[in-house]
Design a protein around this motif. Structure first.
Motif, PDB file in Angstrom:
ATOM      1  N   TRP A   1      80.637  -1.693  60.102  1.00  0.00           N
ATOM      2  CA  TRP A   1      80.028  -0.707  60.997  1.00  0.00           C
ATOM      3  C   TRP A   1      79.435   0.459  60.216  1.00  0.00           C
ATOM      4  CZ3 TRP A   1      79.766  -1.751  66.166  1.00  0.00           C
ATOM      5  CH2 TRP A   1      80.555  -2.823  66.624  1.00  0.00           C
ATOM      6  N   GLU A   2      78.317   0.960  60.742  1.00  0.00           N
ATOM      7  CA  GLU A   2      77.674   2.129  60.123  1.00  0.00           C
ATOM      8  C   GLU A   2      77.036   2.999  61.191  1.00  0.00           C
ATOM      9  OE1 GLU A   2      73.984   1.182  57.878  1.00  0.00           O
ATOM     10  OE2 GLU A   2      74.539  -0.904  58.282  1.00  0.00           O
ATOM     11  N   LEU A   3      76.881   4.272  60.863  1.00  0.00           N
ATOM     12  CA  LEU A   3      76.167   5.202  61.732  1.00  0.00           C
ATOM     13  C   LEU A   3      74.680   5.035  61.480  1.00  0.00           C
ATOM     14  CD1 LEU A   3      78.511   8.264  61.193  1.00  0.00           C
ATOM     15  CD2 LEU A   3      78.165   7.078  63.372  1.00  0.00           C
ATOM     16  N   VAL A   4      73.930   4.694  62.517  1.00  0.00           N
ATOM     17  CA  VAL A   4      72.546   4.257  62.300  1.00  0.00           C
ATOM     18  C   VAL A   4      71.499   5.200  62.878  1.00  0.00           C
ATOM     19  CG1 VAL A   4      73.113   1.826  62.077  1.00  0.00           C
ATOM     20  CG2 VAL A   4      72.701   2.773  64.362  1.00  0.00           C
ATOM     21  N   SER A   5      71.897   6.309  63.515  1.00  0.00           N
ATOM     22  CA  SER A   5      70.898   7.240  64.050  1.00  0.00           C
ATOM     23  C   SER A   5      71.054   8.597  63.399  1.00  0.00           C
ATOM     24  CB  SER A   5      71.055   7.375  65.573  1.00  0.00           C
ATOM     25  OG  SER A   5      72.321   7.907  65.895  1.00  0.00           O
ATOM     26  N   GLY A   6      69.991   9.383  63.462  1.00  0.00           N
ATOM     27  CA  GLY A   6      70.030  10.713  62.872  1.00  0.00           C
ATOM     28  C   GLY A   6      71.073  11.609  63.501  1.00  0.00           C
ATOM     29  N   SER A   7      71.411  11.356  64.762  1.00  0.00           N
ATOM     30  CA  SER A   7      72.414  12.182  65.446  1.00  0.00           C
ATOM     31  C   SER A   7      73.818  11.916  64.934  1.00  0.00           C
ATOM     32  CB  SER A   7      72.372  11.916  66.952  1.00  0.00           C
ATOM     33  OG  SER A   7      72.746  10.575  67.225  1.00  0.00           O
ATOM     34  N   LYS A   8      73.999  10.837  64.145  1.00  0.00           N
ATOM     35  CA  LYS A   8      75.316  10.433  63.635  1.00  0.00           C
ATOM     36  C   LYS A   8      76.272  10.075  64.769  1.00  0.00           C
ATOM     37  CE  LYS A   8      74.002  11.322  59.428  1.00  0.00           C
ATOM     38  NZ  LYS A   8      73.605  10.221  58.520  1.00  0.00           N
ATOM     39  N   PHE A   9      75.721   9.510  65.832  1.00  0.00           N
ATOM     40  CA  PHE A   9      76.531   9.104  66.966  1.00  0.00           C
ATOM     41  C   PHE A   9      76.609   7.588  67.141  1.00  0.00           C
ATOM     42  CE2 PHE A   9      76.335  13.454  68.661  1.00  0.00           C
ATOM     43  CZ  PHE A   9      77.553  13.555  69.317  1.00  0.00           C
ATOM     44  N   GLN A  10      75.548   6.861  66.856  1.00  0.00           N
ATOM     45  CA  GLN A  10      75.522   5.442  67.203  1.00  0.00           C
ATOM     46  C   GLN A  10      76.154   4.589  66.101  1.00  0.00           C
ATOM     47  OE1 GLN A  10      71.387   6.193  68.419  1.00  0.00           O
ATOM     48  NE2 GLN A  10      71.625   4.407  69.767  1.00  0.00           N
ATOM     49  N   LEU A  11      77.184   3.833  66.469  1.00  0.00           N
ATOM     50  CA  LEU A  11      77.891   2.946  65.557  1.00  0.00           C
ATOM     51  C   LEU A  11      77.395   1.527  65.762  1.00  0.00           C
ATOM     52  CD1 LEU A  11      81.527   4.322  65.849  1.00  0.00           C
ATOM     53  CD2 LEU A  11      80.290   3.997  63.699  1.00  0.00           C
ATOM     54  N   ALA A  12      76.940   0.898  64.680  1.00  0.00           N
ATOM     55  CA  ALA A  12      76.328  -0.416  64.806  1.00  0.00           C
ATOM     56  C   ALA A  12      76.840  -1.381  63.738  1.00  0.00           C
ATOM     57  CB  ALA A  12      74.808  -0.294  64.709  1.00  0.00           C
ATOM     58  N   SER A  13      76.877  -2.653  64.112  1.00  0.00           N
ATOM     59  CA  SER A  13      77.057  -3.742  63.152  1.00  0.00           C
ATOM     60  C   SER A  13      75.862  -4.686  63.329  1.00  0.00           C
ATOM     61  CB  SER A  13      78.373  -4.483  63.397  1.00  0.00           C
ATOM     62  OG  SER A  13      78.340  -5.151  64.641  1.00  0.00           O
TER      63      SER A  13
END
Length: 530
Positions: free
Chosen positions: A467-479
């Motif tokens: 998992w990584e934070l993928v948006s500039g807001s540092k909110f969205q966690l994605a795999s």
């Protein structure tokens, strides 16, 4: 007899408090001075600075019932506002005289029914009686000097903004601070004084700010060394950047706390929230907040930061407020800051010439009989908790938090679901590209496909468990799915407990258009050790 009764209440109000006093500071934390344990201020603003100069709502219910509601909502503190003139010019005016002079007969009738003993008290004695009742029920008080001349606050040109303004005489202000601080020297539940609310206006000047903030802090500390002294920044309590070059360096630094405010409309930003894109707006607002005030808890001269005002229109009709809230709650939880929501009151005796107007930002409804928005109260649950303790021996872990719904994520067997943050799972995460793993477990959070529930898996090395934070807001966690496309965690509905993975929304921070509100995909990994 009235004065004796008030003094007796103040004397015994300390008995029911749940921790030791007075308060002090250690690095970025407010602590209980005798034991060194952290104390987190979780407060509601209770206005008492308008023309009547009495805490709002005493015409609606007995003060004991109002305070009982404050406790039941989970607040351990009230930020009680006051006007300088009440102590320097009107100390002998009674509540009845104040209300009669303003033509507030209906409000007087309500006070006579619900709190009759207040009518013959002076305004100062009425404040003392209110504080005594708060103390009896274990509620701490932060006294906030909101204005000099009693009135609704605030604007650049209201005469109350900065030293030298029409109603803001620095000498009278200093005298008022000393009077109030001294009068509560033996009232231990009065734990702090905020020197001045939202310094602002065309007269703002750094040199003058340093001069009078230091003088005001010393006045308070000499008169009552038990108190925390809360320092207000310029530009409506937003800006402390000048402290990066020149710290205050007071001899009682262990008593200094800084305060900041934030609303969706702060610095005219409401249109930013409305026009988006939300990831970019949230990122920029948090960066600005951190640069102007949040740095105080992190730089070499660490000090506590108290968010002494934030709030939203609780009728749910203000779209900018609704977009702002999830972003701000995520920041508040991540930083584990002390805070005070605007506001407690559901109505006013008198505001801007109107009798009995409603306060749509109030936690209580216009009759002060129930919560205006149980949904907002629910969303405050995690930020109301103390999440970090500098002396805790519990290893750090993460809480997986969804601020849009106010829920926290739990795992049970292979299932992942959202709860109301009274309980949550503890997670480990070593940063971008690593699994989110249950503590004391071999199971990891895993994506299984687009539009389907996330699961717990024993495979912690595959792409779907990284998992990584993928948006500039540092909110969205994605795999990544099997094709290498990002899938974000998502909670679709505020009343749903099902955690899904879906195609990530609005990742392009530079795009001014986004077909979907990404807040359903906003998650934060919140550090905790409690």
């Amino acid at each position: 007899m009235q004065r004796y009764f008030v003094q007796l209440l103040l004397l015994f109000s300390y008995a029911t408090l749940h921790h030791s006093l007075p308060l002090s500071t250690s690095s970025r934390w407010i602590i209980d001075e005798p034991t060194g344990g952290r104390v987190k201020l979780v407060c509601a603003n209770w206005a008492a600075h308008l023309e009547p100069m009495l805490a709002e709502g005493l015409d609606k219910h007995p003060v004991r019932k109002i305070v009982r509601n404050i406790v039941s909502m989970g607040f351990n503190c009230v930020r009680l506002t006051w006007a300088t003139y009440m102590f320097t010019r009107y100390p002998d005016v009674t509540v009845a005289q104040s209300f009669s002079g303003l033509g507030l007969q209906d409000a007087m009738d309500g006070i006579s029914r619900n709190n009759p003993r207040f009518l013959n008290l002076t305004l100062v004695e009425a404040q003392q009686a209110l504080i005594a009742e708060l103390g009896l029920q274990g509620v701490m008080v932060v006294l906030d000097n909101q204005v000099s001349r009693p009135m609704w606050c605030c604007s650049d040109n209201d005469g109350n903004g900065f030293f030298g303004d029409e109603y803001f005489d620095a000498k009278e202000w200093l005298r008022g601070l000393a009077i109030v601080a001294k009068s509560y020297r033996y009232t231990r539940t009065v734990v702090a004084m905020s020197m001045r609310n939202e310094l602002r206006g065309p007269l703002q000047n750094e040199t003058i700010w340093y001069r009078y903030i230091k003088e005001g802090a010393r006045k308070i500390h000499r008169a009552n060394p038990n108190l925390l002294v809360i320092v207000s920044g310029m530009n409506y309590d937003l800006d402390f950047t000048y402290l990066k070059k020149k710290p205050l360096n007071l001899s009682f630094q262990q008593k200094i706390v800084y305060e900041t405010h934030r609303y969706s409309f702060t610095e005219g930003q409401a249109n930013l929230w409305l026009n988006g894109p939300l990831n970019r707006v949230c990122k920029n607002v948090v960066q600005e907040l951190q640069n102007k005030a949040g740095f105080l808890v992190e730089d070499e001269n660490k000090a506590p930061l108290f968010v002494s005002e934030f709030g939203i229109n609780q009728l749910g009709v203000n779209r900018a407020d609704n977009f702002f809230l999830a972003c701000f709650l995520g920041y508040l939880a991540e930083m584990d800051l002390d805070w005070s929501i605007w506001a407690l009151q559901g109505s006013y005796y008198l505001r801007d010439g109107l009798h009995g107007p409603e306060e749509t930002y109030g936690m209580l409804n216009s009759n002060w009989s129930s919560l205006r928005s149980p949904n907002l109260h629910h969303k405050l649950r995690l930020v109301s908790r103390q999440l970090q303790d500098p002396y805790s021996k519990v290893p750090m872990y993460y809480i997986l938090y969804h601020p849009w719904s106010g829920k926290c994520i739990r795992a049970k067997n292979s299932q992942v679901y959202a709860t109301d943050c009274r309980s949550f799972s503890r997670w480990n995460h070593a940063g971008n590209g690593n699994p989110i793993q249950l503590t004391d477990s071999k199971l990891c959070l895993s994506a299984t496909g687009n539009g389907v529930p996330a699961i717990m898996s024993g495979n912690c090395t595959g792409n779907q468990s990284q998992w990584e934070l993928v948006s500039g807001s540092k909110f969205q966690l994605a795999s990544k799915d099997e094709k290498g496309s990002y899938l974000c965690l998502e909670l679709n509905h505020e009343n749903s407990s099902m955690v899904l993975t879906n195609k990530c929304a609005c990742l392009d921070d530079d795009s001014d258009t986004c077909p979907k509100n990404p807040e359903t995909q906003w998650f934060k990994l919140i550090l905790a050790n409690i």
